[in-house]
Design an enzyme around this catalytic site. Structure first.
Site, PDB file in Angstrom:
ATOM      1  N   ARG A 193       0.819  -1.210   0.000  1.00 43.18           N
ATOM      2  CA  ARG A 193       0.000   0.000   0.000  1.00 43.18           C
ATOM      3  C   ARG A 193       0.856   1.265   0.000  1.00 43.18           C
ATOM      4  O   ARG A 193       0.482   2.275  -0.596  1.00 43.18           O
ATOM      5  CB  ARG A 193      -0.963  -0.018   1.187  1.00 43.18           C
ATOM      6  CG  ARG A 193      -2.119  -0.997   0.985  1.00 43.18           C
ATOM      7  CD  ARG A 193      -3.075  -1.037   2.147  1.00 43.18           C
ATOM      8  NE  ARG A 193      -4.291  -1.774   1.773  1.00 43.18           N
ATOM      9  CZ  ARG A 193      -5.237  -2.132   2.623  1.00 43.18           C
ATOM     10  NH1 ARG A 193      -5.120  -1.825   3.913  1.00 43.18           N
ATOM     11  NH2 ARG A 193      -6.307  -2.785   2.212  1.00 43.18           N
ATOM     12  N   LYS A 235     -18.168 -19.158   1.811  1.00 45.61           N
ATOM     13  CA  LYS A 235     -19.586 -19.080   2.150  1.00 45.61           C
ATOM     14  C   LYS A 235     -20.402 -18.270   1.150  1.00 45.61           C
ATOM     15  O   LYS A 235     -20.029 -17.156   0.792  1.00 45.61           O
ATOM     16  CB  LYS A 235     -19.755 -18.474   3.542  1.00 45.61           C
ATOM     17  CG  LYS A 235     -19.156 -19.328   4.658  1.00 45.61           C
ATOM     18  CD  LYS A 235     -19.392 -18.709   6.011  1.00 45.61           C
ATOM     19  CE  LYS A 235     -18.844 -19.601   7.137  1.00 45.61           C
ATOM     20  NZ  LYS A 235     -19.084 -19.008   8.473  1.00 45.61           N
ATOM     21  N   GLY A 248     -12.988  -4.605   1.468  1.00 48.05           N
ATOM     22  CA  GLY A 248     -14.395  -4.266   1.540  1.00 48.05           C
ATOM     23  C   GLY A 248     -14.873  -3.392   0.398  1.00 48.05           C
ATOM     24  O   GLY A 248     -15.978  -3.564  -0.118  1.00 48.05           O
TER      25      GLY A 248
END
Length: 404
Positions: A37, A203, A383
């Site tokens: 980053r 999931k 996210g």
């Protein structure tokens, strides 16, 4: 994602530029263990500084819950950023301010000369950051003349340093943010078709919105990882002891129905590599889907599935990748992910396929396969990348469209 301003739209010489970066990097023993980053922020810092800007870097670090926490200070990260800058164009000193607002921050920023750089202390030492508090945003804005956001990974949060501040100063995207937005726009908004999405992971429950959004936008969806088990189970296929989410069988049916309605192909494994448990050195079998032995679990796609995906890939022109095809962290259950990733990388290098990938597990899987550098674009955002796949508007991006 529509039009947004970039550094090209700003006159930065002699101006104080508040640069929102992402310095939320992994650390161990007080040292940065992964500078990715920081390295991605360096080009924007250098360009601004070379143009005579006084660069003031803002960032969060960890979750201090609105209060100062010595172990979450950005001071050591500022030193690592200085080292990253030194590895580039001759190096730059990086000053550090022990607060991000107030007299301490003002003293450091006012002392900067043209082309100089400072890092301010952790934004989240103040509760106003995550609350998107207008007074806190105004205190930040008072330190600068212009605002540049180069932190796509924080763009899904409506925080003071990503959203409110952009209302107060002329605002633009930094080069890393610009590259990210251009890559994402090319992948879903105006893609070369056929467009495929590979969605993997453990999931279905964590990817419902992603699957629902993609079913109406892409030509093919590849479902991999343990989440494929739930889709197989929903089709009435016995997956033995494999991880399944019974509560999401209806969701699987709904995704399949949505895909059929739009003519989107939904691709599931044809064969699988199975074992009695997920552990190194376990005895494995490769079996057709529908013939998974009792007491075993599916831990990777089989070679026939990988070959089928690689053959389908010959027709694709754009591929969006989020999530692994198997338990790649534990060999030999990495073989499927590696084989398909390398095929995608080869087609990308040949100019036949645009590949955009993102998500923490995805980045690790592509690095494991040795092909992360060969994809068209690999996002380090977690996210924010997932919410983009879900079709959500990202506050930090939307703010860049406002007139300053």
């Amino acid at each position: 994602m529509g039009a947004f301003k970039t550094i090209d739209d700003l006159e930065v010489s002699g101006r104080r530029v508040l640069l929102r970066g992402d310095l939320n990097v992994p650390m161990a023993g007080g040292r940065v263990t992964d500078t990715t980053r920081l390295d991605r922020l360096v080009p924007t810092i250098n360009e601004l500084a070379d143009k005579g800007a006084r660069v003031i870097v803002l960032s969060h670090f960890g979750r201090p819950k609105g209060k100062p926490a010595p172990d979450l200070s950005l001071r050591p990260v500022a030193a690592a950023l200085e080292a990253a800058l030194k590895s580039g164009q001759g190096g730059r000193k990086v000053a550090f301010a022990p607060d991000c607002i107030g007299e301490a921050a003002s003293a450091v920023t006012q002392a900067l000369g043209d082309g100089e750089v400072a890092v301010l202390e952790n934004l989240r030492f103040h509760a106003g950051e995550e609350a998107n508090d207008p007074d806190f945003a105004a205190a930040l804005a008072a330190l600068g003349d212009l605002y540049v956001n180069d932190a796509f990974s924080a763009a899904h949060r409506a925080h003071a340093s990503t959203e409110a501040i952009a209302r107060l100063l002329p605002a633009a995207a930094g080069r890393a943010m610009q590259a990210e937005l251009e890559a994402l726009s090319g992948a879903l908004e105006a893609p070369a078709r056929p467009l495929a999405a590979l969605v993997g992971g453990a999931k279905v429950s964590s990817k419902i919105a992603v699957l629902e959004n993609l079913a109406g936008r892409v030509d093919a969806i590849v479902i991999g990882g343990a989440m494929a088990n739930t889709f197989l189970h929903a089709r009435g296929i016995d997956v033995a002891a494999s991880l399944v989410e019974p509560d999401f069988v209806d969701t699987a049916h709904e995704v399949e129905a949505a895909a059929r309605k739009t003519g989107c192909s939904l691709l599931l494994p044809e064969d699988a590599v199975v074992a009695e448990k997920l552990a190194p050195g376990m005895a494995t079998q490769t079996v057709p889907i529908g013939a998974v032995p009792a007491g075993t679990m599916i831990l990777d796609i089989g070679p026939a599935s990988a070959a089928a995906l690689n053959a389908a890939m010959e027709d694709w022109r754009t591929l969006v990748w989020n999530g692994p095809l198997g338990a790649f962290e534990t060999p030999p259950f990495d073989a499927g992910t590696v084989a398909v990733a390398r095929a995608a990388a080869a087609r990308t290098k040949a100019g036949a396929l645009l590949t955009v990938a993102g998500g923490g597990d995805t980045v690790a899987a592509l690095a494991h396969a040795g092909v992360a550098q060969d994809f068209s674009y690999v996002s380090t955002a977690g996210g924010a990348f997932l919410e983009w796949l879900e079709g959500k508007a990202l506050p930090g991006v939307e703010a860049l469209r406002r007139e300053g």
